[in-house]
Every structure is written in C-alpha cells, then in structure tokens.
Design a protein around this motif. Sequence first.
Motif, mmCIF file in Angstrom:
data_model
loop_
_atom_site.group_PDB
_atom_site.id
_atom_site.type_symbol
_atom_site.label_atom_id
_atom_site.label_comp_id
_atom_site.label_asym_id
_atom_site.label_seq_id
_atom_site.Cartn_x
_atom_site.Cartn_y
_atom_site.Cartn_z
ATOM 1 N N MET A 85 -3.634 8.267 6.634
ATOM 2 C CA MET A 85 -3.410 7.353 5.511
ATOM 3 C C MET A 85 -4.355 6.153 5.541
ATOM 4 S SD MET A 85 0.773 7.516 5.303
ATOM 5 C CE MET A 85 0.819 6.906 3.624
ATOM 6 N N ARG A 137 -7.722 -1.508 -0.408
ATOM 7 C CA ARG A 137 -8.289 -1.939 -1.684
ATOM 8 C C ARG A 137 -9.610 -2.685 -1.511
ATOM 9 N NH1 ARG A 137 -2.760 -3.954 -2.346
ATOM 10 N NH2 ARG A 137 -1.501 -2.378 -3.409
ATOM 11 N N ARG A 147 -6.304 4.056 1.859
ATOM 12 C CA ARG A 147 -5.530 3.323 0.854
ATOM 13 C C ARG A 147 -5.973 1.880 0.675
ATOM 14 N NH1 ARG A 147 0.537 5.415 0.327
ATOM 15 N NH2 ARG A 147 0.119 7.641 0.606
ATOM 16 N N LEU A 202 0.810 -1.218 0.000
ATOM 17 C CA LEU A 202 0.000 0.000 0.000
ATOM 18 C C LEU A 202 0.842 1.266 0.000
ATOM 19 C CD1 LEU A 202 -2.777 -1.030 2.562
ATOM 20 C CD2 LEU A 202 -2.857 -1.113 0.064
ATOM 21 N N LEU A 203 2.120 1.142 0.329
ATOM 22 C CA LEU A 203 3.000 2.301 0.355
ATOM 23 C C LEU A 203 4.441 1.830 0.241
ATOM 24 C CD1 LEU A 203 4.448 2.303 3.385
ATOM 25 C CD2 LEU A 203 2.238 3.218 4.067
#
Length: 370
Positions: free
Chosen positions: A109, A114, A112, A74-75
């Motif tokens: 954050m 899915r 993010r 994710l990052l």
Amino acid sequence: MSNSRQSVSRRSLLIAGGAAASVVAAPDESRALARGTVRPTDTAGDDAAWRTKIDVHHHVTAPAWVDWAEREGLLRRQELLWWARWDVDSALDVMDRAGIATAVLHPTMQDRYRTPAQAKEGLTVVFQALTDLTHEHPGRFAFLCPALLDHPEVTTWALRRAFDDLGAVGVSVKANYNGVYLGDPSYDRFLAELDERSGVLFTHPLDLPGRPPGVPTVAGIPNFMCDFALDTTRAAVNLIRTRTLDRYPRLSVVLPHAGGFLPHIATRIDAFGGFCVPPIDAARVRDYLHRFYYDTAGPLSPACTLVATAGADRILYGTDWPAASVDIITGFTGPAVEADHAFTDHQRRGIYRDNALRLVPALKRACDTT
C-alpha cells in the motif's frame, strides 16, 4: 454440513485467504505433515531444526503505518481487505507451520501518497516499524525498501536510508506505474542506483493499467487470477526488450508467481520478438530467461516448465502471505515443491534456502540468528 456447503466453504477459504485462515491448519494435516509442509508437533523443543526455509515473498502492512495512514486520510481501516490486516502473531504462526525460518517483508500500500513530503513521512513510519520487527524477532524477518517510482527524489532518499542505515536486503517495486513498465528509460536513474549497490529488485503485479483498482477486468474473475500474471509478464518482456540487465549487469530481478506467463510463452517470444521495437532476438530471450529469478508464490506453475526454462537454481521459495492463506501455503505452495518429481532433493534445498542466500548475501546476517 452438506457436501455442497463444504465445497463452497473450502473454495471461499482458498480464494479469500481471510483472517480466519491465518490460524487454521490444512484440512488434512496428517497428509500435509507427511509432505513436510506442516510443522510436526513433536519438534516444539527444536524450533531451529524445523525452521529452515527462507520466504522471499511475504507482504506486510505494518499496523503502525495503518494508524498513520488513517490519520492522514489515505485509508479507512474498516475497508481494508484481508491481505492488509497483517499482525505479527499470525505471521509467526504461519511461518512456524510452514517451516519458515526467515520471511522477507514486502511493504504494501505504498502507492497512496499524495505528495513527496507525505511519501517521505510515510516511509519513515514504515522503516521504523520494519526495523522494530527485525529487532524484536531476531532472525525471523528481513525487509525490502519500497520504491516509489512516481516520486524519484523520495526513492533516492529511501534507498540510502534503507540500505546504508537500516539493513534492507533488496527493493520492492511495482511492475508498472501509471502504465509505464519496468525497463522504460524514465526509470534509468533508479536502476542505476540499484546497479551501483548490486541490488536485488523484487517486482510485484497489481491491476492492469487503465482499470479502476479492484474492479474485475472480466466479471466474476478476480484480477489476481489472470491480470496479475499478465502484469508481471509485460514487465519481464519489456526488461528483455530494453536490454535492462545488459545495461545494469549487477542488478538482479525476481519475478513473482513463477514469472507469470513468461515461462509458458518463451517460444512465442522467440518466434515473434522481431515484431517488437527494437526487435528481440531469440538468443536474448533465452539469455534473460536464465538471468531472472522466480518465486514459488501463487502457487507454482508446473515445475518442469520452470526448470526447463530457467533452471532450478533460479527458483526461490515464496508464500505470498497473507494474500495467500495458510491453507494455500501448506496445501498447494509447499507440495508444489515438495512432491514434484521435477525437483531433486538438492534442488529443493536450493529453492527453500540456498538460492536466496546466494542471491541476497545480506540475508545471511538475519538467518545466522535463527
């Protein structure tokens, strides 16, 4: 160093609020100390007496969550900006410098994920990290439950888990999700769940809808300069337009950054509210301006504007750490309250602490240990 280089360095620090700023005091510490915004060195043995403020606007990107999110793809840790590089030691240092007893943590954050399953797993990691912080540092931290309005079933689960089991003191939510702003009927289930709990909703802006994340709307002007304030203002006006606080009277809403542009355009909304659908009458505008709460992060707009618009008892102390550097917090946010003649000493005590305790009674459990 030349004066021009000093100016560039100073400006870069204020805008970026980078990692180095987290451990640097205000440039003129003696002047800041006189304003009461930097912890005096002779109070080291009396921390509790010095730390009195409640910061309702403190962002946290939990390191344990970053580890998990990187494993999930994710990052990428090396690409994180300064505001996502949170660590507890720097946070406590800034809190001590600014005289903050307790910080209310806003998890960042959290947009993010899915899938709903991934969102639930990620929130489980976040909740564990936040509860560990509150146990390891009694009295210093409280936390908000992040709402994921694009995953309504997960949000319902998160509210129950955070409030019923873990002691969350409120909810953090974005001003809009994919261009749909707070107040839209599609969020009624979420708002009804909060209303049943007499919940406190802390909203926060991001880039305006339709823009790639992080890409300036106007070249050379960072989006947090203007667009964030507009994002908050849009959400607030939509909450007024849809009579959200009338439909959910036990719900409280905190607008960050002194309400964005809302206090400054109140008369404009009075004058042109009839063009909205359904129309907004001036009496409702004035009513809602006094029902919202506003924090000082950002830093605060001229206090006389906000006091005249909403009243000092609706203002809460907030820093925006680590998006705002220690230099901003001690050199701008603190003096905006401390030295502004629009506030009385009684009103300052309310802004620093008492207003938050009145709004969020659950904070008393955390603050009693400081």
